[in-house]
Design an enzyme around this catalytic site. Structure first.
Site, PDB file in Angstrom:
ATOM      1  N   HIS A 203       0.845  -1.197   0.000  1.00 49.07           N
ATOM      2  CA  HIS A 203       0.000   0.000   0.000  1.00 49.07           C
ATOM      3  C   HIS A 203       0.876   1.241   0.000  1.00 49.07           C
ATOM      4  O   HIS A 203       1.827   1.334   0.775  1.00 49.07           O
ATOM      5  CB  HIS A 203      -0.920   0.021   1.223  1.00 49.07           C
ATOM      6  CG  HIS A 203      -1.842  -1.147   1.279  1.00 49.07           C
ATOM      7  ND1 HIS A 203      -1.437  -2.393   1.712  1.00 49.07           N
ATOM      8  CD2 HIS A 203      -3.150  -1.269   0.926  1.00 49.07           C
ATOM      9  CE1 HIS A 203      -2.455  -3.233   1.629  1.00 49.07           C
ATOM     10  NE2 HIS A 203      -3.499  -2.573   1.157  1.00 49.07           N
TER      11      HIS A 203
ATOM     12  N   LYS B 261      -1.838  -8.189  -3.791  1.00 52.10           N
ATOM     13  CA  LYS B 261      -2.693  -7.004  -3.670  1.00 52.10           C
ATOM     14  C   LYS B 261      -1.832  -5.748  -3.665  1.00 52.10           C
ATOM     15  O   LYS B 261      -0.902  -5.628  -2.886  1.00 52.10           O
ATOM     16  CB  LYS B 261      -3.519  -7.049  -2.380  1.00 52.10           C
ATOM     17  CG  LYS B 261      -4.450  -5.836  -2.268  1.00 52.10           C
ATOM     18  CD  LYS B 261      -5.045  -5.667  -0.895  1.00 52.10           C
ATOM     19  CE  LYS B 261      -5.849  -4.362  -0.841  1.00 52.10           C
ATOM     20  NZ  LYS B 261      -6.177  -3.964   0.537  1.00 52.10           N
TER      21      LYS B 261
END
Length: 224
Positions: free
Chosen positions: A118, A143
Site C-alpha cells: 500500500h 494485492k
C-alpha cells in the site's frame, strides 16, 4: 471480479450491531482488525467469526506503516496473524510484505496469504518491480493499492495488471488506484484481470472506495 466489503468494528458491541443482511451482496468480508486496540483483537475475534460463519473472510491488520490504524512490532504483528490463522482459519490472511519482510518466512505454512503493498502517497516508479517480486512468491493473491495523482497513474496500474495477469495466468491479482481519479480502476477488473474490488457500507477504508450499492449498479450495467 468479486466484491470485498471491509468491516471496521471498534468494539465487540460494534460487531454485534453489524447487520449481516446489508452485506449479502459482498462476496468476501474483510475484517480490518486494526481499528481495535491490539489487546482487544483476540477477545473480539470469536464474535467476528461467529457473525460471519459460512462467509469468506480476509483477516487484515493494516498497520500504520501502510496507512492503517495500529502500530505493531514485527513480533506482535506475526504473533497476531498466526494466532488468528490457527484458531479461526479465515479464507485469507493479509500480509504486509514490505513492512514485515523479516518475519515473512514464519507465514509460509499458511497457503492463503494475500501479499499486499500500500502506498497512500503516490504510484511509485518501481511499481512493476514491486509487483514482480510479490508475484515471484506465488501467494494466493497479490494485492497492490497505490495513490493516483494523474490519469496516467491510473492507466499504468490497469495496464500493468493486465500485463502481469497475461503472463501469470494462475496468479490472482487485486490492484487498485486510490483517490477520486482511481475510481475507474475499481470497476475495471473484467478488463485488467483484477480479481477483487473493495466497496464500502458507510465508512470507506481507503480513498476512492465506492459504496456497495453504487458498485453493484455499475457492475450490473457493465455486465449486461
Amino acid at each position: 471480479m468479486k466484491i470485498v466489503v471491509p468491516i471496521m468494528p471498534r468494539s465487540i458491541e460494534d460487531v454485534e450491531n453489524i447487520d449481516v443482511n446489508r452485506l449479502e451482496a459482498a462476496d468476501l468480508i474483510e475484517w480490518r482488525a486494526d481499528y481495535l486496540p491490539k489487546e482487544e483483537i483476540l477477545r473480539v475475534a470469536p464474535a467476528v467469526f461467529e457473525k460471519f460463519v459460512g462467509r469468506e473472510v480476509i483477516f487484515t491488520l493494516r498497520t500504520s506503516r501502510e496507512g492503517g490504524h495500529i502500530e505493531l512490532s514485527d513480533a506482535e504483528y506475526i504473533q497476531l496473524l498466526k494466532e488468528i490463522a490457527s484458531l479461526y482459519q479465515p479464507e485469507y490472511i493479509d500480509f504486509e510484505y514490505y513492512s514485515h519482510k523479516e518475519v515473512f518466512e514464519e507465514m509460509l505454512a499458511f497457503p492463503n496469504l494475500v501479499l499486499s503493498y500500500h502506498n497512500f502517497v503516490e504510484t511509485p516508479e518501481n511499481y512493476m518491480e514491486i509487483m514482480s517480486e510479490l508475484t515471484s512468491l506465488s501467494p494466493a493473491v497479490v494485492k497492490m493499492a497505490v495513490m493516483a495523482h494523474t490519469e496516467q497513474d491510473v492507466l499504468d496500474v490497469m495496464n500493468y495488471t493486465r500485463g502481469f495477469k497475461t503472463l501469470n495466468a494462475e496468479q490472482a491479482y487485486a490492484t487498485m488506484s486510490m483517490g477520486k481519479l482511481g475510481m475507474l480502476s475499481r470497476i475495471a477488473g473484467s478488463i485488467t484481470g483484477s480479481c477483487w474490488t473493495f466497496a464500502s457500507l458507510e465508512e470507506a477504508s481507503a480513498p476512492g472506495q465506492i459504496s456497495l450499492s453504487n458498485l453493484q449498479k455499475i457492475l450490473t450495467v457493465l455486465e449486461e
